[in-house]
Design an enzyme around this catalytic site. Sequence first.
Site, short mmCIF file in Angstrom:
data_model
loop_
_atom_site.label_atom_id
_atom_site.label_comp_id
_atom_site.label_asym_id
_atom_site.label_seq_id
_atom_site.Cartn_x
_atom_site.Cartn_y
_atom_site.Cartn_z
N PRO A 1 12.27 6.37 -1.15
CA PRO A 1 11.02 6.31 -1.91
C PRO A 1 10.56 4.87 -2.04
CG PRO A 1 12.69 7.61 -3.07
CD PRO A 1 13.38 6.91 -1.95
N LYS A 2 9.25 4.65 -2.02
CA LYS A 2 8.69 3.32 -2.24
C LYS A 2 8.32 3.20 -3.73
CE LYS A 2 5.31 -0.02 -0.54
NZ LYS A 2 4.92 -0.46 -1.88
N TRP A 3 9.09 2.40 -4.44
CA TRP A 3 8.92 2.26 -5.88
C TRP A 3 7.76 1.33 -6.20
CZ3 TRP A 3 11.69 5.39 -8.99
CH2 TRP A 3 12.77 6.05 -8.41
N ASP B 1 5.03 5.23 -4.62
CA ASP B 1 4.01 4.62 -3.78
C ASP B 1 4.00 5.10 -2.34
OD1 ASP B 1 1.96 2.90 -4.00
OD2 ASP B 1 3.12 1.07 -3.82
#
Length: 364
Positions: free
Chosen positions: A29-31, A178
């Site tokens: 996941p893109k934090w 994101d």
Amino acid sequence: MQLPVMPPVPPMLAKAVSGMPDGALSYEPKWDGFRSIIFRDGDELEIGSRNEKPMTRYFPELVEALKENLPPRCVLDGEIVLVGASGDRLDFDALQQRIHPAASRVKLLAEQTPAKFVAFDLLALGDDDYTGRPFAERRAALEKALAGSKAPVHLTAATQDKATAEQWFQQFEGAGLDGIVAKPLEGSYQPDKRVMFKVKHERTADCVVAGYRVHKSGPDAIGSLLLGLYKDDGGLASVGVIGAFPMKRRQELFEELQTLVTDFDGHPWAWAKQAEGERTPRNAEGSRWSAGKDLTFVPLRPELVVEVRYDHMEGERFRHTAQFSRWRPDRDPESCTYAQLEEPVNFDLASVLETGRPQAPSSP
């Protein structure tokens, strides 16, 4: 502090791609938070940042939590995030408020809006420098190093299955994330190099152009266009800007927009006249994040509509700078409302945070 990898270290970066990449990759996941490299040597701990300046003083609650949960000597790459008041989404605006010059304010915010740290890479452990090792090895060592960790320190979820990554891409946005980052399994850690891949959501919206700022090169070129969307009560909300134009086009836009230049009397953002020369329609833009920048703008009659590309919203505004797509002379400005925006389905943030948590080794 004496570690195999010493601060400051610029983090490894990702380049944007249009679709989920294939290959020997680890998908994560893109934090949406503050990128940070943590340096710990016993009781000494430094929280680094994207610009290589320490953020340690702004997150005292994390300093203590990291000392409790990290190995005695290590360097980790990750993201500082903050869960919003609702408890189910990340809140980047609230995270920005944590960077405050007053120690008393820092202490209060640490209690009221405590942050979390999500780890996703390992640069050093003990006396060993891991930056030259493949990511697959770094990830395995990171999982082992954080096997006993507890909130607010988390290990990001990761998968080598593209289908799972595509599912996460759709689901996790509802928790305020994101997009997806893909890391080559055989890749070494390369500071400040775009050797990873990122896939972000991209949508379009028709917005009203309600003002402009001049370019830093001079008063006869457009720096950025200020965008608005109409709310249910009829008010025009400031939602962001677009500004990536070639210089020739900036000069052409300046000439073209002069017929729409007006004053603040009767303008949707008429109240800005009181603060002319100090701030823009977004109050927060006059904060410490914009120190030293000229934020004055020229009001325009709200008659021009532009279609822009954006990734996602943060409250009422675009989270990142929007991108110009095309002009929409066929659109009525009053039709540019929030109703056109796609809203992601809510997703449980707690489950995202826990997805990557490794299991502690079982007793023999």
